[in-house]
Design a protein around this motif. Structure first.
Motif, PDB file in Angstrom:
ATOM      1  N   ASN A 354       0.720  -1.186   0.078  1.00  0.00           N
ATOM      2  CA  ASN A 354       0.009   0.226  -0.208  1.00  0.00           C
ATOM      3  C   ASN A 354       0.823   1.185  -0.160  1.00  0.00           C
ATOM      4  N   SER A 355       1.907   1.145   0.694  1.00  0.00           N
ATOM      5  CA  SER A 355       2.999   2.225   0.771  1.00  0.00           C
ATOM      6  C   SER A 355       3.558   2.668  -0.856  1.00  0.00           C
ATOM      7  N   SER A 356       3.935   1.605  -1.197  1.00  0.00           N
ATOM      8  CA  SER A 356       4.272   1.399  -2.922  1.00  0.00           C
ATOM      9  C   SER A 356       3.096   2.140  -3.581  1.00  0.00           C
ATOM     10  N   GLY A 357       2.151   1.873  -3.398  1.00  0.00           N
ATOM     11  CA  GLY A 357       0.811   2.409  -4.143  1.00  0.00           C
ATOM     12  C   GLY A 357       0.919   3.905  -4.102  1.00  0.00           C
ATOM     13  N   ILE A 358       0.885   4.364  -2.430  1.00  0.00           N
ATOM     14  CA  ILE A 358       0.907   5.586  -2.310  1.00  0.00           C
ATOM     15  C   ILE A 358       1.909   6.348  -3.162  1.00  0.00           C
ATOM     16  N   TYR A 359       3.220   5.966  -3.265  1.00  0.00           N
ATOM     17  CA  TYR A 359       4.373   6.746  -3.838  1.00  0.00           C
ATOM     18  C   TYR A 359       4.095   6.632  -5.512  1.00  0.00           C
ATOM     19  N   LEU A 360       3.550   5.413  -5.818  1.00  0.00           N
ATOM     20  CA  LEU A 360       3.281   5.574  -7.260  1.00  0.00           C
ATOM     21  C   LEU A 360       2.294   6.310  -7.698  1.00  0.00           C
ATOM     22  N   GLY A 361       1.314   6.461  -6.962  1.00  0.00           N
ATOM     23  CA  GLY A 361       0.284   7.379  -7.121  1.00  0.00           C
ATOM     24  C   GLY A 361       0.452   8.790  -7.284  1.00  0.00           C
ATOM     25  N   ILE A 362       1.559   9.286  -6.216  1.00  0.00           N
ATOM     26  CA  ILE A 362       1.975  10.519  -6.239  1.00  0.00           C
ATOM     27  C   ILE A 362       2.711  10.888  -7.350  1.00  0.00           C
ATOM     28  N   GLY A 363       3.605   9.934  -7.795  1.00  0.00           N
ATOM     29  CA  GLY A 363       4.415  10.068  -8.919  1.00  0.00           C
ATOM     30  C   GLY A 363       3.369  10.029 -10.200  1.00  0.00           C
TER      31      GLY A 363
END
Length: 409
Positions: A354-363
């Motif tokens: 989920n943390s990876s998803g957050i940073y991918l979403g921000i990018g």
């Protein structure tokens, strides 16, 4: 023997309940750690020009350090969760914070762009080890009915850092210089490491499981339908945020008031995050997420309307920005709650995903916003509103499937 075992069982229950009630205290310490991690991720944007001048590169080249951190975090988070599965939680968190400390000292002392990039990758590795496990540990330290609130407290450190990271970077670079600013982040990481070591109870790691077996969690419908929503929802809210200064200027906000608007966004982010933890425990994650996405669609659409040249009072824009922040950061606690509920035995892994998803979403949101803003600030807000609407529709379409998947999986 049976008479003697009953009081013993009751005593064990009382001790376990008391320990879970005390779990909120170390959760606060963990939240300071996520604040340090979040500040590390976002503070660099506040002094990119000064950093670029010192390293004799362009601002765009120095900005690669931000991109490298985000991408490294997104890739490393699930890998680190797998590799460190058996490590007891307290030394794992302390070790991650020490890695962050050393990496930030390295960034502060960097004399070239390659050295800076290398230390940002190391910092991302420390962050990838700390943040997901901090969330999973906070959930384990409290009673199940307090789980979402504990997650909200830990994520609250990240939301505060998200709101204040860029302004803090700008102020720190003016008063201290960018090297001292990164050194301060390193000192904060070291301080939190000491706090975690002294306050957090001892918790074991997880059993050793082959990587292929662990990643099989991605095939569970209850997980597979949650993670894309994290990416989609974070992309929607960050489409306009990365370009907030010109976007808010187009909405009639003078440059001298943009900092106030970003502060209101931060206030909304913190309040939305904390309230979502409480309401998720009471009403369930789907209802909280649906309300958040509906609020995001509304406020981004109205901000796009204001940025289109329609005269809107700055106070109204301020309220919309406040709602924007609240709806953006109300997502994480219910999303983590859904993932842990779907795969409780793999909590650190799914939280790291989920943390990876957050940073991918921000990018992703930043990239889309950069393309949209070339057509005007109104277009960036409109694309963000469309993304939030897509997130809402995705949630409504997949929530029944998630319940069925979790029931069977």
């Amino acid at each position: 023997m049976s008479r003697l075992s009953i009081p013993s069982d009751r005593s064990a229950v009382r001790r376990r309940t008391a320990a879970q009630n005390r779990g909120l205290k170390p959760t606060l310490v963990l939240a300071v750690g996520t604040f340090a991690v979040g500040t590390d991720a976002f503070v660099v944007a506040g002094f990119l020009p000064e950093m670029a001048d010192t390293l004799h590169v362009s601002t765009a080249a120095a900005g690669q350090s931000v991109t490298v951190f985000a991408l490294s975090y997104a890739v490393l988070a699930p890998l680190v969760a797998t590799v460190t599965a058996r490590v007891p939680r307290r030394p794992l968190l302390v070790g991650a914070l020490l890695v962050l400390c050393v990496a930030n000292l390295g960034s502060a002392l960097a004399t070239s762009l390659p050295m800076l990039i290398a230390t940002r990758v190391a910092a991302a590795a420390g962050a990838a080890a700390y943040t997901p496990n901090a969330g999973a540990v906070s959930a384990a330290l409290v009673r199940p009915e307090l789980r979402a609130r504990a997650l909200a407290v830990v994520v609250g450190g990240l939301t505060v850092a998200t709101a204040l990271g860029v302004p803090l970077g700008g102020v720190a670079s003016q008063w201290l210089g960018w090297r001292a600013a990164l050194g301060t982040v390193a000192g904060l990481c070291l301080l939190v490491a000491v706090g975690v070591r002294l306050i957090m109870p001892s918790l074991p790691g997880n059993p050793r499981t082959p990587l292929r077996t662990r990643l099989a969690v991605l095939r569970r419908p209850g997980v597979l339908t949650v993670l894309p929503l994290t990416v989609l929802g974070m992309a929607a809210c960050y489409t306009g945020y990365a370009y907030a200064v010109p976007a808010l200027g187009a909405a009639g906000i003078p440059p001298t008031s943009v900092s106030l608007m970003l502060f209101l966004y931060g206030v909304g982010a913190v309040v939305g995050n904390l309230l979502s933890g409480y309401t998720t425990d009471r009403w369930g994650p789907t209802r909280v997420l649906g309300t958040g996405y509906l609020g995001m669609v509304t406020c981004l659409a109205l901000l796009g309307w204001a940025a289109g040249g329609v005269g809107v009072h700055p106070a109204v824009v301020g309220v919309l920005v406040l709602v924007w922040g609240a709806s953006s950061w109300c997502q994480t606690p219910p999303q983590q709650h859904r993932l842990i509920e779907a795969a409780p035995q793999e909590a650190p892994l799914v939280v790291s995903l989920n943390s990876s998803g957050i940073y991918l979403g921000i990018g992703l949101g930043t990239t889309i916003g950069g393309l949209a803003v070339t057509s005007g600030a109104a277009a960036a807000f409109a694309v963000g509103a469309a993304g939030a609407l897509a997130a809402l529709l995705f949630l409504l379409a997949t929530a029944p499937a998630r319940r069925a998947g979790s029931a069977t999986g």
